[in-house]
Every structure is written in structure tokens, then in C-alpha cells.
Design an enzyme around this catalytic site. Structure first.
Site, short mmCIF file in Angstrom:
data_model
loop_
_atom_site.label_atom_id
_atom_site.label_comp_id
_atom_site.label_asym_id
_atom_site.label_seq_id
_atom_site.Cartn_x
_atom_site.Cartn_y
_atom_site.Cartn_z
N TRP A 274 0.86 -1.25 0.09
CA TRP A 274 -0.04 0.00 0.01
C TRP A 274 0.83 1.14 -0.03
O TRP A 274 0.31 2.12 -0.54
CB TRP A 274 -1.00 0.00 1.13
CG TRP A 274 -2.15 -0.53 0.87
CD1 TRP A 274 -2.41 -2.04 1.31
CD2 TRP A 274 -3.43 -0.42 0.10
NE1 TRP A 274 -3.63 -2.40 1.03
CE2 TRP A 274 -4.34 -1.46 0.29
CE3 TRP A 274 -3.49 0.83 -0.42
CZ2 TRP A 274 -5.62 -1.36 -0.41
CZ3 TRP A 274 -5.13 1.03 -0.90
CH2 TRP A 274 -6.04 -0.14 -0.93
N TRP A 302 -19.23 21.08 0.71
CA TRP A 302 -18.83 21.38 2.02
C TRP A 302 -19.67 22.59 2.77
O TRP A 302 -19.62 23.54 2.04
CB TRP A 302 -17.35 21.62 2.04
CG TRP A 302 -16.60 20.58 1.50
CD1 TRP A 302 -15.91 20.64 0.18
CD2 TRP A 302 -16.28 19.16 1.99
NE1 TRP A 302 -15.03 19.42 0.07
CE2 TRP A 302 -15.49 18.51 1.20
CE3 TRP A 302 -16.64 18.66 3.34
CZ2 TRP A 302 -15.05 17.04 1.37
CZ3 TRP A 302 -16.22 17.24 3.66
CH2 TRP A 302 -15.37 16.80 2.66
N ASN A 338 -3.23 2.49 12.80
CA ASN A 338 -3.89 2.68 11.36
C ASN A 338 -5.53 2.55 11.45
O ASN A 338 -6.18 3.49 10.78
CB ASN A 338 -3.67 1.66 10.59
CG ASN A 338 -4.20 1.77 8.91
OD1 ASN A 338 -4.08 2.85 8.27
ND2 ASN A 338 -4.99 0.83 8.77
C1 LIG Z 1 -5.98 9.13 7.34
C2 LIG Z 1 -4.70 8.28 7.54
C3 LIG Z 1 -3.34 8.99 7.05
C4 LIG Z 1 -2.18 8.25 7.18
N1 LIG Z 1 -1.13 8.89 7.00
C5 LIG Z 1 -0.17 8.37 6.86
C6 LIG Z 1 1.34 9.00 6.39
O1 LIG Z 1 1.47 10.17 6.51
N2 LIG Z 1 2.43 8.06 6.46
C7 LIG Z 1 2.47 6.76 6.51
O2 LIG Z 1 3.35 6.08 6.57
N3 LIG Z 1 1.24 6.26 7.09
C8 LIG Z 1 0.08 6.66 6.78
N4 LIG Z 1 -1.10 6.18 7.03
C9 LIG Z 1 -1.24 4.68 6.74
C10 LIG Z 1 -1.02 3.51 8.35
O3 LIG Z 1 -1.70 4.29 9.03
C11 LIG Z 1 0.38 3.60 8.78
O4 LIG Z 1 1.55 3.67 7.67
C12 LIG Z 1 0.39 2.79 9.85
O5 LIG Z 1 -0.24 2.83 10.80
C13 LIG Z 1 1.92 2.62 10.30
O6 LIG Z 1 2.09 1.82 11.51
P1 LIG Z 1 3.02 0.50 11.40
O7 LIG Z 1 4.28 0.99 10.69
O8 LIG Z 1 2.78 -0.08 12.48
O9 LIG Z 1 2.36 -0.22 10.10
P2 LIG Z 1 2.42 -1.88 9.74
O10 LIG Z 1 0.80 -2.34 9.69
O11 LIG Z 1 3.32 -2.37 10.31
O12 LIG Z 1 2.71 -1.63 8.05
C14 LIG Z 1 4.14 -1.68 7.55
C15 LIG Z 1 4.19 -0.56 6.77
O13 LIG Z 1 3.49 -0.76 5.74
C16 LIG Z 1 2.99 0.84 5.33
N5 LIG Z 1 1.47 0.81 5.28
C17 LIG Z 1 0.68 0.24 6.10
N6 LIG Z 1 -0.51 0.56 6.08
C18 LIG Z 1 -0.39 1.68 5.31
C19 LIG Z 1 -1.58 2.41 4.41
N7 LIG Z 1 -2.79 2.30 4.64
N8 LIG Z 1 -1.19 3.18 3.36
C20 LIG Z 1 0.31 3.34 3.10
N9 LIG Z 1 1.31 2.58 3.65
C21 LIG Z 1 0.84 1.77 4.70
C22 LIG Z 1 3.67 1.69 6.22
O14 LIG Z 1 5.08 2.13 5.76
C23 LIG Z 1 3.97 0.52 7.57
O15 LIG Z 1 5.04 1.13 8.26
C24 LIG Z 1 -2.07 6.81 7.03
C25 LIG Z 1 -3.64 6.06 7.24
C26 LIG Z 1 -4.64 6.90 7.20
C27 LIG Z 1 -5.95 6.28 7.38
#
Ligand SMILES: Cc1cc2nc3c(=O)[nH]c(=O)nc-3n(C[C@H](O)[C@H](O)[C@H](O)COP(=O)(O)OP(=O)(O)OC[C@H]3O[C@@H](n4cnc5c(N)ncnc54)[C@H](O)[C@@H]3O)c2cc1C
Length: 450
Positions: A274, A302, A338
Site C-alpha cells: 500500500w 462542504w 491505522n
Molecule cells: C488518514 C490516514 C493518514 C495516514 N497517513 C500516513 C502517513 O502520513 N504516513 C504513513 O506512513 N502512513 C500513513 N497512513 C497509513 C498507516 O496508518 C500507517 O502507515 C501505519 O499505521 C503505520 O504503522 P505501522 O508501521 O505499525 O504499520 P504496519 O501495519 O506494520 O505496516 C508496515 C508498513 O506498511 C506501510 N503501510 C501500512 N499501512 C499503510 C497504508 N494504509 N497506506 C500506506 N502505507 C501503509 C507503512 O510504511 C508501514 O510502516 C495513514 C492512514 C490513514 C487512514
């Protein structure tokens, strides 16, 4: 007479698996490690407060690691094109190397520099360091880019496997005379009045060694429960690698190769997918943070902004426990789980009827992992206006989400025990208003921007 090589660091604050640094070392001349803090080039988005905190510590860690190996980091602040050129002249550089960036304004800076430095006779090369697959290599049968995740990821998995990560250099030949450098303190990246970073310090350790350790711990201890518990905000089942990946303290190639052989890693790796999808989307739609990917959403009516509602949301005072818990976790730690990000975003956009761009800006300022692609991409996903987005009518009900994913209220009681209990809006009524507003989007012409 030497002609040093400049390794220009950007969102790749690491020594291991850094192809630009490797190329600079392999050229055999002294290496100048350069970081330019650029908030001035046209279109570059100034980073938010939490990101500044992270950047300060990550650069300090990188500098220390470079020094241990014989190098050091040269810090410059200002428009990158001018400062890279000035550094080239000052040190008499013969080559400049960097790992590629994918945002529109960054690409413009990089390609202008590449042309002008080459015209001056320098060796210039850029490398793939931040994404597993370059955005122009993942194509549909019809030659276009993907707008739906599942076929996109299937196509990525069918490509040749991502290259193996490069080893960390053991030593770096520094220049005899280091060019002048700003100090990190000159840049005032850390908050002082007030110092709001206590929760960040308690929660995070920026830098490459901590990133490597985090991946190791996750693969050893948390991965087995990832698929089952990744949606539970109190379970601690996710990797917490997002800020480390954001700043390039660890490369996606390292994450991929260390995880891919581990049983049950597919779900985790598809989340990394993603991340790829979000960055590829940004590459093809550079206005992701300002323009609806689906232009029919431009017709969304809006209502005038209610500043009290926005303020209550930002500070976790909405009276909706899961929303307030998430917003308080974010304020304190620079991170939010997330599942909760999706819930708070849906609440802002569909219950408070506040434009997703205002939520995106708040996250941009407060998240340590805020990045140009993932943040707007995910906001648009929740708002319904994005690539492969949640259908608009899927309005997350924060109460049902709490029952399902935080059944014992562990997360809510940790973050929002003393939050107000009277919701600022009626969830059912506001949902109806949002669905009625959506009718205008449904009537608008449907042509893709992305
Ligand atoms: C409104 C909103 C805003 C967000 N803003 C960001 C942001 O600015 N930066 C960011 O890195 N993530 C963002 N995310 C995606 C996601 O929430 C985070 O990447 C995730 O919570 C990071 O936690 P983790 O490293 O433990 O994820 P894990 O579940 O361990 O996932 C591993 C890696 O996969 C990637 N990843 C996971 N979920 C997503 C996703 N939905 N979209 C893109 N990449 C993902 C991240 O790089 C993450 O470190 C956003 C999600 C939402 C709903």
C-alpha cells in the site's frame, strides 16, 4: 588533485542499502555526505512540527554513524538546486549521486540539477532506494498505471523480485578539509517554547540502528499475530516502522528481504505494498494533497467550516471516545494506529463534514511518519475521493468500531479516560446529512484525474 564525490542524502537517512552512498564510495575519491534542508524550492511542502523533531534526531544519528566510519555530514539550508551547485564548486566535486524522489516539485529540482551538472561535465547518477518498484515500471496491459490496489500489487509480485539490499559501508574516505556546515541547532528543528516533544521522546528512537532493531523485534515477536491483531489498537501487533520508512532509515528492500521468507509475512508485505501504491499514485498525480483524485468530488457541498468542531477534533474533545483516544495518542506520540486513523478521518469528513484537506494538514503537522504520498492518499481513501477508495457511503461508526476492535476499552482508557462523554454531534443524524451531500457528487461527471 582530488575530485570528491557528493552523496546527497534526502529521504534516505541511512548507510545500509544506500545505492547513492555506495556509488560515491566506489568511485574511489573522497566522499562528501551532504544534506540540504530545503523549504524554499518552488512547490516544496515545508515539513510539520513532529517531522522536524524526527529529522533533527535522525540527522544527528546519521552524522554520528558517518563520523564513526571516517566521514561526516555537511548541512546546508535553502533551495537545493543552488546549494548543491555551490557545494560542488566549493569542494571541486567531480560527481554527485542521489537516490530518487517521487514528488512533483522534488523531481523538478532533481532533473534541473542533473541536466546542469552534467552540462558542466560532472558525473551524475540517481538510484532506486525508496520504492521496491519504480513507478514507471508497473503498468497495466494497456500501458496505463493502476488505480486499484489488488491488481497493482499482483502486478508488482509478478515483476522480478526486488533487488537485494546493499551492505553497510565499513569505512568512508572523508575529504582532507571538510567544507563548512551549519549545525543542527542552527536549524531550530526542536520545539522549545513550549517543548511539546516529551511524548515523542518517550515513544521513539529515530535513526538507522533503532530502525533495524524495530524490524528485527517485529519479525521475531509480533509478525505471528499480525494478521489476527493488526486492527486492534491496543495489541501492539504492527511494526511501527512507518517513521523509519518515511525517513529512509531503513529501506523497503531490507524490509522485503528480511520478511519475505518468514511464514505468514504476506499480509504485512501487502501493507508495504500500500505504501508503494500511494507513492506510485503521487508520482502520477502530483497534486494529491490538494486535488480530489476523482474530480466529481469537487462538487461536494462542504458547509462553512465550524472552527469549534475542527478544534475539538484536533484536541480529542469530541466526546466520541475512540476518536478522542486517537487524536490524543497522535498529539502525545506523533503516531496513531491505522484503524483509528481511519475512524478519526471518517468522523472528520463524514460526521463533522469538514474537508479532508484540513484533516490531512493536521496529520501533516503532527505525525512523525507524515509523508507526501501516504498521508494525502489515505485521506482521500477515507474521503471516498481517492484511488481504490472506500465507497463514500461506508461511514465508520466509531462506537461499533470501538466495540469490535477495542472490546475491553484498553485503548480508550489509556488515551481518553478523562475525555468528555457528550458527543459534539449526533452520529446518526450527521451520517444522514453526509449521505445527502454525497448525492451531488453522484450527479457530477465521472472522469478520472489520476
Ligand atoms: C488518514 C490516514 C493518514 C495516514 N497517513 C500516513 C502517513 O502520513 N504516513 C504513513 O506512513 N502512513 C500513513 N497512513 C497509513 C498507516 O496508518 C500507517 O502507515 C501505519 O499505521 C503505520 O504503522 P505501522 O508501521 O505499525 O504499520 P504496519 O501495519 O506494520 O505496516 C508496515 C508498513 O506498511 C506501510 N503501510 C501500512 N499501512 C499503510 C497504508 N494504509 N497506506 C500506506 N502505507 C501503509 C507503512 O510504511 C508501514 O510502516 C495513514 C492512514 C490513514 C487512514
Amino acid at each position: 588533485m582530488t575530485s570528491p564525490s557528493i552523496a546527497w542524502f534526502r529521504d534516505d537517512l541511512r548507510l545500509a542499502d544506500n545505492p547513492a552512498l555506495r556509488a560515491a564510495i566506489d568511485r574511489g575519491e573522497p566522499v562528501i555526505a551532504l544534506y540540504v534542508f530545503d523549504e524554499e524550492s518552488p512547490g516544496i511542502r515545508a515539513i510539520g512540527g513532529a517531522a522536524r523533531w524526527w529529522l533533527h534526531h535522525s540527522l544527528a544519528s546519521l552524522d554520528e554513524r558517518l563520523r564513526d566510519r571516517g566521514g561526516a555530514l555537511v548541512l546546508r539550508r535553502g533551495p537545493a538546486e543552488r546549494l548543491v551547485r555551490e557545494t560542488v564548486t566549493e569542494v571541486g566535486a567531480g560527481a554527485v549521486f542521489w537516490n530518487r524522489r517521487y514528488g512533483g516539485p522534488e523531481r523538478e529540482v532533481d532533473s534541473a540539477l542533473k541536466s546542469s551538472l552534467r552540462a558542466d561535465g560532472l558525473e551524475v547518477a540517481s538510484f532506486a532506494g525508496s520504492l521496491l518498484h519504480e513507478p514507471w515500471t508497473v503498468r497495466t496491459g494497456g500501458g496505463t498505471h493502476y488505480s486499484v490496489f489488488t491488481p497493482f500489487w499482483r502486478a508488482c509480485l509478478a515483476l522480478p523480485a526486488p533487488r537485494s539490499p546493499l551492505p553497510e559501508p565499513r569505512s568512508i574516505l572523508g575529504p582532507t578539509h571538510m567544507p563548512p556546515s551549519d549545525t543542527l541547532d542552527d536549524w531550530n528543528l526542536l520545539p522549545t517554547t513550549p517543548d511539546w516533544a516529551e511524548g515523542l521522546r518517550e515513544t521513539w528512537e529515530p535513526g538507522e540502528p533503532a530502525a533495524r532493531q524495530r524490524l528485527k523485534d517485529f519479525l521475531e515477536h509480533d509478525l505471528p499475530s499480525y494478521d489476527r491483531a493488526r486492527d486492534e489498537p491496543s495489541a501492539g501487533a504492527t511494526s511501527l516502522l512507518s517513521p523509519h520508512l518515511r525517513w529512509g532509515e531503513i529501506s523497503p528492500f531490507t524490509v522485503w528481504h528480511e520478511a519475505v521468507g518468514v511464514e505468514g509475512a504476506g499480509g504485512f508485505l501487502s501493507e508495504v505494498g500500500w505504501r508503494e501504491f500511494a507513492w506510485h499514485t503521487l508520482y502520477h498525480s502530483p497534486d494529491l494533497a490538494s486535488e480530489n483524485l476523482r474530480p466529481e468530488f469537487d462538487a461536494f457541498p462542504w458547509p462553512p467550516l465550524n472552527p469549534a468542531h475542527l478544534d475539538a477534533w484536533q484536541h480529542g474533545e469530541t466526546g466520541v471516545p475512540l476518536v478522542d483516544a486517537g487524536m490524543r495518542e497522535l498529539w502525545r506520540t506523533g503516531y496513531m494506529h491505522n484503524r483509528v486513523r481511519m475512524v478519526v478521518a471518517s468522523f472528520l469528513v463524514k460526521n463533522l463534514l469538514i474537508d479532508w484537506r484540513l484533516g490531512e494538514e493536521w496529520f501533516w503537522d503532527t505525525l512523525v511518519d507524515a509523508d507526501e504520498a501516504n498521508n494525502p492518499f489515505n485521506w482521500q481513501w477515507v474521503a471516498g475521493s481517492g484511488a481504490d477508495a472506500a465507497p463514500y457511503f461506508r461511514v465508520f461508526n466509531p462506537e461499533l468500531q470501538a466495540k469490535k476492535f477495542d472490546p475491553q476499552s484498553l485503548y480508550i482508557s489509556r488515551w481518553a479516560a478523562d475525555a468528555p462523554t457528550e458527543p459534539i454531534v449526533d452520529l446518526g443524524e450527521t451520517r444522514k446529512v453526509a449521505l445527502a451531500a454525497y448525492e451531488q457528487v453522484k450527479r457530477a461527471p465521472r472522469t478520472g484525474r489520476g
